[in-house]
Design an enzyme around this catalytic site. Structure first.
Site, PDB file in Angstrom:
ATOM      1  N   ARG A 166      77.769  95.427  14.053  1.00  0.00           N
ATOM      2  CA  ARG A 166      77.685  95.543  15.502  1.00  0.00           C
ATOM      3  C   ARG A 166      78.783  94.750  16.197  1.00  0.00           C
ATOM      4  O   ARG A 166      78.870  94.743  17.411  1.00  0.00           O
ATOM      5  CB  ARG A 166      76.343  94.980  15.924  1.00  0.00           C
ATOM      6  CG  ARG A 166      75.542  95.821  16.891  1.00  0.00           C
ATOM      7  CD  ARG A 166      74.226  95.078  17.086  1.00  0.00           C
ATOM      8  NE  ARG A 166      73.363  95.672  18.026  1.00  0.00           N
ATOM      9  CZ  ARG A 166      72.261  96.355  17.714  1.00  0.00           C
ATOM     10  NH1 ARG A 166      71.945  96.593  16.458  1.00  0.00           N
ATOM     11  NH2 ARG A 166      71.483  96.793  18.669  1.00  0.00           N
TER      12      ARG A 166
ATOM     13  N   ARG B 268      71.911  94.476  27.185  1.00  0.00           N
ATOM     14  CA  ARG B 268      72.205  95.091  25.879  1.00  0.00           C
ATOM     15  C   ARG B 268      73.299  96.145  25.995  1.00  0.00           C
ATOM     16  O   ARG B 268      74.147  96.277  25.110  1.00  0.00           O
ATOM     17  CB  ARG B 268      70.938  95.679  25.270  1.00  0.00           C
ATOM     18  CG  ARG B 268      70.195  94.637  24.446  1.00  0.00           C
ATOM     19  CD  ARG B 268      68.712  94.891  24.349  1.00  0.00           C
ATOM     20  NE  ARG B 268      68.371  96.160  23.752  1.00  0.00           N
ATOM     21  CZ  ARG B 268      67.242  96.819  24.033  1.00  0.00           C
ATOM     22  NH1 ARG B 268      66.388  96.338  24.898  1.00  0.00           N
ATOM     23  NH2 ARG B 268      66.988  97.947  23.433  1.00  0.00           N
TER      24      ARG B 268
ATOM     25  N   ARG C 253      60.294 103.758  26.314  1.00  0.00           N
ATOM     26  CA  ARG C 253      59.920 103.327  24.967  1.00  0.00           C
ATOM     27  C   ARG C 253      59.023 102.092  25.017  1.00  0.00           C
ATOM     28  O   ARG C 253      58.076 101.965  24.250  1.00  0.00           O
ATOM     29  CB  ARG C 253      61.203 103.033  24.176  1.00  0.00           C
ATOM     30  CG  ARG C 253      60.981 102.670  22.736  1.00  0.00           C
ATOM     31  CD  ARG C 253      62.279 102.647  21.958  1.00  0.00           C
ATOM     32  NE  ARG C 253      63.092 101.474  22.261  1.00  0.00           N
ATOM     33  CZ  ARG C 253      64.228 101.176  21.645  1.00  0.00           C
ATOM     34  NH1 ARG C 253      64.701 101.995  20.726  1.00  0.00           N
ATOM     35  NH2 ARG C 253      64.910 100.098  21.954  1.00  0.00           N
TER      36      ARG C 253
ATOM     37  N   ARG D 112      59.418  98.775  24.245  1.00  0.00           N
ATOM     38  CA  ARG D 112      59.395  97.686  23.266  1.00  0.00           C
ATOM     39  C   ARG D 112      59.500  96.358  24.014  1.00  0.00           C
ATOM     40  O   ARG D 112      59.881  96.336  25.181  1.00  0.00           O
ATOM     41  CB  ARG D 112      60.592  97.879  22.326  1.00  0.00           C
ATOM     42  CG  ARG D 112      60.394  97.327  20.949  1.00  0.00           C
ATOM     43  CD  ARG D 112      61.526  97.759  20.040  1.00  0.00           C
ATOM     44  NE  ARG D 112      62.809  97.183  20.444  1.00  0.00           N
ATOM     45  CZ  ARG D 112      63.987  97.583  19.977  1.00  0.00           C
ATOM     46  NH1 ARG D 112      64.041  98.571  19.105  1.00  0.00           N
ATOM     47  NH2 ARG D 112      65.090  97.018  20.394  1.00  0.00           N
TER      48      ARG D 112
ATOM     49  N   LYS E 214      69.585 106.219  17.225  1.00  0.00           N
ATOM     50  CA  LYS E 214      70.053 105.855  15.884  1.00  0.00           C
ATOM     51  C   LYS E 214      68.875 105.735  14.908  1.00  0.00           C
ATOM     52  O   LYS E 214      68.915 106.283  13.819  1.00  0.00           O
ATOM     53  CB  LYS E 214      70.757 104.483  15.881  1.00  0.00           C
ATOM     54  CG  LYS E 214      71.928 104.356  16.803  1.00  0.00           C
ATOM     55  CD  LYS E 214      72.582 102.978  16.654  1.00  0.00           C
ATOM     56  CE  LYS E 214      71.723 101.816  17.128  1.00  0.00           C
ATOM     57  NZ  LYS E 214      71.588 101.725  18.582  1.00  0.00           N
TER      58      LYS E 214
END
Ligand code: ADP
Length: 193
Positions: free
Chosen positions: A88, A148, A135, A137, A13
């Site tokens: 969300r 999540r 990634r 993070r 996104k």
């Protein structure tokens, strides 16, 4: 152009929203980025949000509503925007509807002349987990990622039906090369679509 980007964590996104926002010269508004900036700046809001984010839980709706309301009222948001990471939850979507009809007058998200579209980027879970792990993070460890994804299925995925029912949904296969996804989004969103 008023665009909402939906999709599970790791769907791409942020990447796609940023690209298209630059192309169309409208702001890319990422609630995740705003929250992370608040955490770094150690604001009250950042301190409240951090524990939820670290656990992979959603930050409470009220905090997000304040953030989005303030951001949507800034002058650069008047010509359009790409919202990434909001709404969300169903209550956030209901709040957002009301906010748009208050702010935009005629340009409400429902009814005639509306230009709001909600994009869903669809990507299978195994691909998502691999992307998020690479990634790296702070909230991208395996346990948080699983939470999540679960939170996404329970609380965010119902928004797909919500926008489909209103004929505002644009569904795109996100399990492809980045450039292919961008090209398909451009095709689906520009012109008379
Ligand atoms: P991703 O989609 O990759 O998980 P984001 O950067 O969009 O990452 O969001 C990171 C975290 O910020 C989320 O896991 C959540 O805790 C919080 N967050 C972002 N947007 C919202 C929102 N609209 N409502 C509640 N929490 C949010």
């Amino acid at each position: 152009m008023q665009l909402i980007f939906m999709g599970p964590p790791g769907a791409g996104k942020g990447t796609q929203a940023q690209l298209l926002a630059a192309l169309w010269k409208i702001p890319h508004i990422s609630t995740g980025d705003i929250l992370r900036a608040c955490v770094v700046a150690k604001t009250d809001l950042g301190q409240k949000a951090q524990s939820y984010m670290d656990r992979g839980e959603l930050v409470p709706d009220e905090l997000l509503m304040d953030i989005v309301k303030e951001r949507m009222n800034q002058p650069d948001a008047s010509a359009g925007w790409i919202l990434d990471g909001f709404p969300r939850t169903v209550p956030q979507a209901a709040f957002f509807d009301k906010l748009l009809s208050d702010v935009g007058g005629g340009a409400s998200s429902s009814g005639k002349g509306c230009e709001l579209k909600a994009v869903n980027l669809d990507v299978p879970d195994n691909v998502l987990v691999a992307r998020l792990l690479s990634r790296g993070r702070q909230d991208d460890n395996e346990q948080t990622i699983r939470r999540r994804l679960q939170v996404y299925r329970e609380q965010t995925a119902p928004l797909i039906e919500f926008y489909r029912n209103r004929e505002q949904l644009v569904a795109v296969d996100g399990d492809r090369q980045m450039q292919e996804v961008t090209a398909e989004l451009q095709k689906a969103l520009s012109g008379d679509s």
